[in-house]
Write a protein that holds these residues in place. Structure first.
Motif, PDB file in Angstrom:
ATOM      1  N   PHE A 111      62.086   1.867 -86.961  1.00 28.47           N
ATOM      2  CA  PHE A 111      61.820   2.944 -86.001  1.00 28.47           C
ATOM      3  C   PHE A 111      61.344   4.224 -86.670  1.00 28.47           C
ATOM      4  CE2 PHE A 111      65.173   0.457 -83.926  1.00 28.47           C
ATOM      5  CZ  PHE A 111      64.524   0.118 -82.773  1.00 28.47           C
ATOM      6  N   GLY A 112      60.929   4.192 -87.918  1.00 29.03           N
ATOM      7  CA  GLY A 112      60.399   5.378 -88.561  1.00 29.03           C
ATOM      8  C   GLY A 112      61.453   6.195 -89.275  1.00 29.03           C
ATOM      9  N   GLY A 113      61.076   7.407 -89.661  1.00 25.85           N
ATOM     10  CA  GLY A 113      61.850   8.260 -90.541  1.00 25.85           C
ATOM     11  C   GLY A 113      63.293   8.512 -90.172  1.00 25.85           C
ATOM     12  N   SER A 114      63.565   9.136 -89.022  1.00 23.73           N
ATOM     13  CA  SER A 114      64.939   9.541 -88.743  1.00 23.73           C
ATOM     14  C   SER A 114      65.871   8.353 -88.569  1.00 23.73           C
ATOM     15  CB  SER A 114      64.994  10.465 -87.529  1.00 23.73           C
ATOM     16  OG  SER A 114      64.572   9.790 -86.380  1.00 23.73           O
ATOM     17  N   GLY A 152      68.653   9.285 -79.432  1.00 29.67           N
ATOM     18  CA  GLY A 152      67.623  10.321 -79.477  1.00 29.67           C
ATOM     19  C   GLY A 152      66.264   9.777 -79.070  1.00 29.67           C
ATOM     20  N   PRO A 153      65.258   9.963 -79.929  1.00 31.13           N
ATOM     21  CA  PRO A 153      63.907   9.528 -79.579  1.00 31.13           C
ATOM     22  C   PRO A 153      63.747   8.002 -79.510  1.00 31.13           C
ATOM     23  CG  PRO A 153      63.962  10.328 -81.833  1.00 31.13           C
ATOM     24  CD  PRO A 153      65.306  10.635 -81.224  1.00 31.13           C
ATOM     25  N   PHE A 154      64.740   7.271 -79.961  1.00 30.51           N
ATOM     26  CA  PHE A 154      64.680   5.811 -79.928  1.00 30.51           C
ATOM     27  C   PHE A 154      65.424   5.223 -78.731  1.00 30.51           C
ATOM     28  CE2 PHE A 154      65.015   7.255 -84.383  1.00 30.51           C
ATOM     29  CZ  PHE A 154      63.672   7.152 -84.692  1.00 30.51           C
ATOM     30  N   GLU A 155      65.840   6.086 -77.817  1.00 30.51           N
ATOM     31  CA  GLU A 155      66.641   5.626 -76.678  1.00 30.51           C
ATOM     32  C   GLU A 155      65.957   4.517 -75.890  1.00 30.51           C
ATOM     33  OE1 GLU A 155      68.408   7.027 -72.393  1.00 30.51           O
ATOM     34  OE2 GLU A 155      67.838   8.600 -73.815  1.00 30.51           O
TER      35      GLU A 155
END
Length: 177
Positions: A28-31, A69-72
């Motif tokens: 899912f990328g960086g964070s 967060g943004p991956f919800e």
């Protein structure tokens, strides 16, 4: 192999490809990769889902949704899929409906595929108990969700399982009057 089993296998592949596609390497990328605790819990949920331990997967996914967060959206899709695989159709429908209302494109289509499948199963259960009103409602929702999912993303239905559920929902609605 039964149609339900074929569908679940196909849906698992679609969900996995959406997850991997969103992050390239599945992270899912960086964070996501920066947060070891989240990553560890996600990997536990994913492993539980893949090995059929749906109760465990559902517990972990439910916690992850709250902190994703943004991956919800991606986590909620896997959660809905896990609920579906664990035969918790009402909660799978709830989670997929929520996700479908706030998403677009392939994420919405995948959520609608889960929603339609869950609603189809709820309709079958209602019909078996003689609750024609609930059966009609569930089959109608299934018809709408599956129809849109297939129209929007035909690649979600490589073996025709969604189309088969859609046709069955239509026939059952017709028989209910």
């Amino acid at each position: 192999m039964q149609a339900g089993s074929i569908f679940r296998t196909a849906l698992a592949g679609v969900c996995l490809s959406l997850v991997v596609g969103c992050g390239g390497d599945g992270n899912f990328g960086g964070s996501f990769s920066d947060n070891g605790s989240f990553r560890s819990r996600y990997e536990s949920a994913r492993s539980a889902l893949e090995t059929g331990n749906y109760d465990r997967a559902n517990r972990i996914y439910a916690q992850l949704v709250e902190t994703a967060g943004p991956f919800e959206g991606r986590i909620r899709l896997e959660y809905a899929h896990s609920l579906l695989r664990g035969n918790d159709y009402a909660e799978a429908s709830k989670q997929a409906r929520f996700l479908s209302q706030g998403s677009e494109g392939s994420e919405r289509a995948a959520a609608l595929a889960v929603l339609g499948t869950a609603e189809h199963e709820l309709g079958r259960a209602a019909a078996q108990t003689g609750d024609q009103v609930a059966a009609r409602s569930h089959f109608s929702t299934a018809q709408s969700a599956l129809g849109e999912a297939i129209k929007t993303s035909p690649d979600l239905d490589p073996v025709g399982a969604l189309a088969s559920r859609l046709k069955d929902s239509q026939l059952r609605l017709k028989s209910l009057g």
